[in-house]
Design a protein around this motif. Structure first.
Motif, PDB file in Angstrom:
ATOM      1  N   LEU A 243       0.819  -1.209   0.000  1.00  0.00           N
ATOM      2  CA  LEU A 243       0.000   0.000   0.000  1.00  0.00           C
ATOM      3  C   LEU A 243       0.857   1.266   0.000  1.00  0.00           C
ATOM      4  O   LEU A 243       0.547   2.235  -0.689  1.00  0.00           O
ATOM      5  CB  LEU A 243      -0.945   0.005   1.193  1.00  0.00           C
ATOM      6  N   SER A 244       1.945   1.238   0.737  1.00  0.00           N
ATOM      7  CA  SER A 244       2.846   2.383   0.781  1.00  0.00           C
ATOM      8  C   SER A 244       3.495   2.634  -0.578  1.00  0.00           C
ATOM      9  O   SER A 244       3.562   3.775  -1.048  1.00  0.00           O
ATOM     10  CB  SER A 244       3.922   2.149   1.843  1.00  0.00           C
ATOM     11  N   VAL A 245       3.952   1.586  -1.228  1.00  0.00           N
ATOM     12  CA  VAL A 245       4.562   1.726  -2.551  1.00  0.00           C
ATOM     13  C   VAL A 245       3.529   2.185  -3.566  1.00  0.00           C
ATOM     14  O   VAL A 245       3.814   3.050  -4.410  1.00  0.00           O
ATOM     15  CB  VAL A 245       5.237   0.396  -2.982  1.00  0.00           C
ATOM     16  N   ALA A 246       2.323   1.648  -3.502  1.00  0.00           N
ATOM     17  CA  ALA A 246       1.268   2.042  -4.433  1.00  0.00           C
ATOM     18  C   ALA A 246       0.904   3.519  -4.256  1.00  0.00           C
ATOM     19  O   ALA A 246       0.737   4.250  -5.238  1.00  0.00           O
ATOM     20  CB  ALA A 246       0.039   1.158  -4.241  1.00  0.00           C
ATOM     21  N   LEU A 247       0.787   3.973  -3.010  1.00  0.00           N
ATOM     22  CA  LEU A 247       0.478   5.375  -2.752  1.00  0.00           C
ATOM     23  C   LEU A 247       1.601   6.281  -3.245  1.00  0.00           C
ATOM     24  O   LEU A 247       1.349   7.326  -3.842  1.00  0.00           O
ATOM     25  CB  LEU A 247       0.228   5.609  -1.257  1.00  0.00           C
ATOM     26  N   THR A 248       2.840   5.872  -3.028  1.00  0.00           N
ATOM     27  CA  THR A 248       3.978   6.657  -3.494  1.00  0.00           C
ATOM     28  C   THR A 248       3.986   6.757  -5.014  1.00  0.00           C
ATOM     29  O   THR A 248       4.189   7.839  -5.570  1.00  0.00           O
ATOM     30  CB  THR A 248       5.294   6.036  -2.981  1.00  0.00           C
ATOM     31  N   LEU A 249       3.755   5.660  -5.697  1.00  0.00           N
ATOM     32  CA  LEU A 249       3.718   5.684  -7.161  1.00  0.00           C
ATOM     33  C   LEU A 249       2.576   6.551  -7.676  1.00  0.00           C
ATOM     34  O   LEU A 249       2.751   7.333  -8.617  1.00  0.00           O
ATOM     35  CB  LEU A 249       3.591   4.267  -7.708  1.00  0.00           C
ATOM     36  N   TYR A 250       1.405   6.403  -7.079  1.00  0.00           N
ATOM     37  CA  TYR A 250       0.245   7.198  -7.508  1.00  0.00           C
ATOM     38  C   TYR A 250       0.518   8.691  -7.358  1.00  0.00           C
ATOM     39  O   TYR A 250       0.294   9.473  -8.279  1.00  0.00           O
ATOM     40  CB  TYR A 250      -1.004   6.809  -6.710  1.00  0.00           C
TER      41      TYR A 250
ATOM     42  N   ILE B 227      10.203  15.254  -2.288  1.00  0.00           N
ATOM     43  CA  ILE B 227       9.602  14.918  -0.984  1.00  0.00           C
ATOM     44  C   ILE B 227       8.842  13.600  -1.063  1.00  0.00           C
ATOM     45  O   ILE B 227       8.929  12.760  -0.159  1.00  0.00           O
ATOM     46  CB  ILE B 227       8.686  16.060  -0.510  1.00  0.00           C
ATOM     47  N   ILE B 228       8.098  13.394  -2.139  1.00  0.00           N
ATOM     48  CA  ILE B 228       7.329  12.153  -2.295  1.00  0.00           C
ATOM     49  C   ILE B 228       8.258  10.948  -2.311  1.00  0.00           C
ATOM     50  O   ILE B 228       7.977   9.920  -1.694  1.00  0.00           O
ATOM     51  CB  ILE B 228       6.472  12.212  -3.570  1.00  0.00           C
ATOM     52  N   LEU B 229       9.379  11.059  -3.003  1.00  0.00           N
ATOM     53  CA  LEU B 229      10.293   9.918  -3.113  1.00  0.00           C
ATOM     54  C   LEU B 229      11.103   9.653  -1.848  1.00  0.00           C
ATOM     55  O   LEU B 229      11.384   8.499  -1.513  1.00  0.00           O
ATOM     56  CB  LEU B 229      11.255  10.123  -4.284  1.00  0.00           C
ATOM     57  N   LEU B 230      11.481  10.690  -1.130  1.00  0.00           N
ATOM     58  CA  LEU B 230      12.448  10.519  -0.042  1.00  0.00           C
ATOM     59  C   LEU B 230      11.854  10.404   1.357  1.00  0.00           C
ATOM     60  O   LEU B 230      12.579  10.050   2.282  1.00  0.00           O
ATOM     61  CB  LEU B 230      13.456  11.668  -0.063  1.00  0.00           C
TER      62      LEU B 230
END
Length: 87
Positions: free
Chosen positions: A11-18, A42-45
């Motif tokens: 879920l964390s990876v999916a939210l980050t990608l979205y 900021i989104i990536l780090l």
């Protein structure tokens, strides 16, 4: 316990990608508080906190987006009433 951890990770990876893709595709005028490149970093780090911050304060609400005019559909001659009247 392992299943819950795996689910939270997905879920964390999916939210980050979205949020990364959403931020990258938006126009600069639709992003608040920071420039687009700042939000992308900021989104990536920052793990889960960056995407949540972007969703809450980084983008304008959808109601403030400029409205598009619907494009006029081109009709074939047999469906176009103006063309049929001229025959």
């Amino acid at each position: 316990m392992i299943k819950l951890t795996g689910l939270l990770l997905i879920l964390s990876v999916a939210l980050t990608l979205y949020t990364f893709i959403d931020c990258a595709r938006r126009d600069e005028t639709q992003i608040q508080k920071l420039p687009k490149w700042g939000w992308l970093i900021i989104i990536l780090l920052t793990g889960i906190f960056g995407p949540i911050a972007y969703l809450v304060i980084g983008r304008n609400p959808l109601k403030n987006l400029p409205k598009r005019k619907p494009q006029k559909r081109i009709l074939p001659p047999d469906d176009d009433p103006d063309f049929l009247r001229r025959i």
